[in-house]
Design a protein around this motif. Structure first.
Motif, PDB file in Angstrom:
ATOM      1  N   TRP A  80      11.261  -1.197  -0.967  1.00 40.22           N
ATOM      2  CA  TRP A  80      10.030  -0.437  -0.852  1.00 40.22           C
ATOM      3  C   TRP A  80       9.034  -0.889  -1.919  1.00 40.22           C
ATOM      4  O   TRP A  80       9.402  -1.498  -2.916  1.00 40.22           O
ATOM      5  CB  TRP A  80      10.287   1.076  -1.000  1.00 40.22           C
ATOM      6  CG  TRP A  80      10.505   1.516  -2.429  1.00 40.22           C
ATOM      7  CD1 TRP A  80      11.645   1.417  -3.170  1.00 40.22           C
ATOM      8  CD2 TRP A  80       9.518   2.087  -3.300  1.00 40.22           C
ATOM      9  NE1 TRP A  80      11.448   1.901  -4.439  1.00 40.22           N
ATOM     10  CE2 TRP A  80      10.157   2.325  -4.549  1.00 40.22           C
ATOM     11  CE3 TRP A  80       8.183   2.435  -3.141  1.00 40.22           C
ATOM     12  CZ2 TRP A  80       9.487   2.889  -5.629  1.00 40.22           C
ATOM     13  CZ3 TRP A  80       7.501   2.998  -4.220  1.00 40.22           C
ATOM     14  CH2 TRP A  80       8.164   3.220  -5.441  1.00 40.22           C
ATOM     15  N   PHE A  81       7.767  -0.588  -1.661  1.00 42.35           N
ATOM     16  CA  PHE A  81       6.726  -0.766  -2.660  1.00 42.35           C
ATOM     17  C   PHE A  81       5.614   0.234  -2.358  1.00 42.35           C
ATOM     18  O   PHE A  81       5.511   0.751  -1.235  1.00 42.35           O
ATOM     19  CB  PHE A  81       6.163  -2.199  -2.663  1.00 42.35           C
ATOM     20  CG  PHE A  81       5.301  -2.508  -1.468  1.00 42.35           C
ATOM     21  CD1 PHE A  81       3.934  -2.260  -1.475  1.00 42.35           C
ATOM     22  CD2 PHE A  81       5.863  -3.058  -0.319  1.00 42.35           C
ATOM     23  CE1 PHE A  81       3.143  -2.545  -0.374  1.00 42.35           C
ATOM     24  CE2 PHE A  81       5.082  -3.348   0.787  1.00 42.35           C
ATOM     25  CZ  PHE A  81       3.715  -3.086   0.764  1.00 42.35           C
ATOM     26  N   GLY A  82       4.806   0.522  -3.341  1.00 38.83           N
ATOM     27  CA  GLY A  82       3.721   1.467  -3.161  1.00 38.83           C
ATOM     28  C   GLY A  82       2.371   0.867  -3.488  1.00 38.83           C
ATOM     29  O   GLY A  82       2.269  -0.058  -4.304  1.00 38.83           O
ATOM     30  N   ILE A  83       1.342   1.373  -2.831  1.00 40.83           N
ATOM     31  CA  ILE A  83      -0.024   1.037  -3.197  1.00 40.83           C
ATOM     32  C   ILE A  83      -0.369   1.802  -4.466  1.00 40.83           C
ATOM     33  O   ILE A  83       0.039   2.957  -4.625  1.00 40.83           O
ATOM     34  CB  ILE A  83      -0.990   1.408  -2.054  1.00 40.83           C
ATOM     35  CG1 ILE A  83      -0.682   0.553  -0.818  1.00 40.83           C
ATOM     36  CG2 ILE A  83      -2.448   1.223  -2.473  1.00 40.83           C
ATOM     37  CD1 ILE A  83      -1.513   0.918   0.403  1.00 40.83           C
ATOM     38  N   PRO A 131      -4.308  -2.886  -4.426  1.00 42.08           N
ATOM     39  CA  PRO A 131      -3.242  -3.476  -5.240  1.00 42.08           C
ATOM     40  C   PRO A 131      -1.939  -2.708  -5.061  1.00 42.08           C
ATOM     41  O   PRO A 131      -1.946  -1.501  -4.800  1.00 42.08           O
ATOM     42  CB  PRO A 131      -3.781  -3.350  -6.673  1.00 42.08           C
ATOM     43  CG  PRO A 131      -4.764  -2.218  -6.608  1.00 42.08           C
ATOM     44  CD  PRO A 131      -5.374  -2.287  -5.245  1.00 42.08           C
ATOM     45  N   VAL A 132      -0.835  -3.408  -5.204  1.00 46.93           N
ATOM     46  CA  VAL A 132       0.479  -2.807  -4.957  1.00 46.93           C
ATOM     47  C   VAL A 132       1.385  -2.996  -6.163  1.00 46.93           C
ATOM     48  O   VAL A 132       1.169  -3.869  -6.999  1.00 46.93           O
ATOM     49  CB  VAL A 132       1.140  -3.406  -3.698  1.00 46.93           C
ATOM     50  CG1 VAL A 132       0.284  -3.172  -2.471  1.00 46.93           C
ATOM     51  CG2 VAL A 132       1.404  -4.905  -3.884  1.00 46.93           C
ATOM     52  N   GLY A 133       2.424  -2.164  -6.218  1.00 47.54           N
ATOM     53  CA  GLY A 133       3.422  -2.279  -7.261  1.00 47.54           C
ATOM     54  C   GLY A 133       4.500  -3.270  -6.878  1.00 47.54           C
ATOM     55  O   GLY A 133       4.453  -3.904  -5.816  1.00 47.54           O
ATOM     56  N   ALA A 134       5.491  -3.387  -7.730  1.00 45.29           N
ATOM     57  CA  ALA A 134       6.581  -4.330  -7.496  1.00 45.29           C
ATOM     58  C   ALA A 134       7.435  -3.893  -6.312  1.00 45.29           C
ATOM     59  O   ALA A 134       7.539  -2.704  -5.999  1.00 45.29           O
ATOM     60  CB  ALA A 134       7.444  -4.441  -8.745  1.00 45.29           C
ATOM     61  N   LEU A 135       8.045  -4.864  -5.659  1.00 43.06           N
ATOM     62  CA  LEU A 135       8.975  -4.595  -4.573  1.00 43.06           C
ATOM     63  C   LEU A 135      10.324  -4.225  -5.185  1.00 43.06           C
ATOM     64  O   LEU A 135      10.886  -4.990  -5.970  1.00 43.06           O
ATOM     65  CB  LEU A 135       9.114  -5.827  -3.680  1.00 43.06           C
ATOM     66  CG  LEU A 135       9.839  -5.662  -2.354  1.00 43.06           C
ATOM     67  CD1 LEU A 135       9.094  -4.703  -1.447  1.00 43.06           C
ATOM     68  CD2 LEU A 135       9.982  -7.028  -1.670  1.00 43.06           C
ATOM     69  N   SER A 136      10.826  -3.044  -4.830  1.00 38.12           N
ATOM     70  CA  SER A 136      12.058  -2.538  -5.438  1.00 38.12           C
ATOM     71  C   SER A 136      13.084  -2.197  -4.371  1.00 38.12           C
ATOM     72  O   SER A 136      12.750  -2.014  -3.199  1.00 38.12           O
ATOM     73  CB  SER A 136      11.765  -1.291  -6.274  1.00 38.12           C
ATOM     74  OG  SER A 136      10.776  -1.546  -7.255  1.00 38.12           O
ATOM     75  N   GLU A 137      14.339  -2.097  -4.781  1.00 51.35           N
ATOM     76  CA  GLU A 137      15.401  -1.701  -3.867  1.00 51.35           C
ATOM     77  C   GLU A 137      15.484  -0.185  -3.788  1.00 51.35           C
ATOM     78  O   GLU A 137      15.238   0.518  -4.767  1.00 51.35           O
ATOM     79  CB  GLU A 137      16.747  -2.261  -4.328  1.00 51.35           C
ATOM     80  CG  GLU A 137      16.856  -3.766  -4.213  1.00 51.35           C
ATOM     81  CD  GLU A 137      18.275  -4.250  -4.465  1.00 51.35           C
ATOM     82  OE1 GLU A 137      19.198  -3.409  -4.471  1.00 51.35           O
ATOM     83  OE2 GLU A 137      18.456  -5.466  -4.641  1.00 51.35           O
ATOM     84  N   THR A 138      15.849   0.319  -2.601  1.00 54.92           N
ATOM     85  CA  THR A 138      16.075   1.746  -2.418  1.00 54.92           C
ATOM     86  C   THR A 138      17.560   2.041  -2.606  1.00 54.92           C
ATOM     87  O   THR A 138      18.401   1.131  -2.609  1.00 54.92           O
ATOM     88  CB  THR A 138      15.652   2.201  -1.012  1.00 54.92           C
ATOM     89  OG1 THR A 138      16.539   1.620  -0.049  1.00 54.92           O
ATOM     90  CG2 THR A 138      14.221   1.773  -0.699  1.00 54.92           C
TER      91      THR A 138
END
Length: 238
Positions: A190-193, A177-184
């Motif tokens: 970026w997004f993280g597992i 599962p992954v987190g939300a897609l965010s701006e850098t």
């Protein structure tokens, strides 16, 4: 800049677009850290052995230099590191209709065409190698000392690519599962597992990689070190 010799013991198909572990790994790298134009392909990696492997798969020349770059998550921080660039040129004059890139008359016939179009259907049976190439091309692995966990994330300027990576992770055989897609802060994404799933995904991603040689040794060492640190903190299961 200096050049490295390509690896010679990699199993490579005759067709660079064929479904195969080596091509899946190569095109994952191209999508994650490459640039495709009518004149050729350039792929950047921080691992010399991985660069040699990519050259063995698709040909081309590898050049080495040291670069200083900003972190995608925080542009106030910079890092200096070795960088290996694989360059694959088109055969013939770029303005000549007969010129080809990896045997194709147009980059539009490639899985990554330089216009944000990704066609990875040929590599569906090799999702491990494809995701490993993507992880090494645009992913990060770290140990989070604040929580005692392993962090795995993907960073890229192309939101469509990260959306595709999220789909690949959803379909892979381990729960990731992954987190939300965010701006850098640099304008990318970026997004993280999820931290709880990162150890299982990382272990699966590099499982049996020595059998094919399709991996960056420095990235695998970073993963193993992070897993060991997390285990010492009780943040990863054996």
């Amino acid at each position: 800049m200096s050049e490295t010799e390509p690896a010679t013991d990699i199993d490579v198909p005759a067709d660079p677009l064929a479904g195969h572990p080596a091509t899946a790994y190569f095109w994952g790298h191209v999508a994650g850290s490459g640039d495709v134009t009518a004149d050729g392909i350039e792929v950047v990696t921080n691992d010399e052995e991985s660069a040699r492997v990519l050259a063995a798969i698709a040909g081309g020349d590898v050049a080495h230099e040291r670069t200083t770059r900003e972190y995608a998550h925080d542009t106030s921080i910079t890092r200096t590191e070795d960088e290996y660039t694989l360059s694959i040129g088109a055969n013939g004059d770029g303005d000549d209709a007969a010129s080809t890139l990896l045997g194709r008359d147009s980059r539009l016939g490639l899985p990554v065409d330089g216009r944000g179009t990704y066609r990875f259907g040929a590599f569906t049976e090799y999702d491990r190698e494809l995701l490993r190439g993507l992880l090494e091309g645009c992913g990060t692995v770290c140990f989070k000392s604040s929580s005692g966990t392993v962090g795995i994330s993907f960073v890229h300027d192309d939101r469509e690519l990260l959306d595709l990576v999220r789909e690949l992770l959803a379909d892979c055989p381990v729960d990731a599962p992954v987190g939300a897609l965010s701006e850098t802060s640099s304008g990318g994404y970026w997004f993280g597992i999820d931290d709880e799933a990162a150890p299982a995904f990382g272990t699966w991603c590099y499982e049996n990689c020595e059998e094919t040689g399709l991996f960056a040794p420095s990235r695998r060492r970073k993963l193993e070190s992070s897993l060991e640190q997390a285990s010492a903190y009780g943040g990863a299961e054996d």
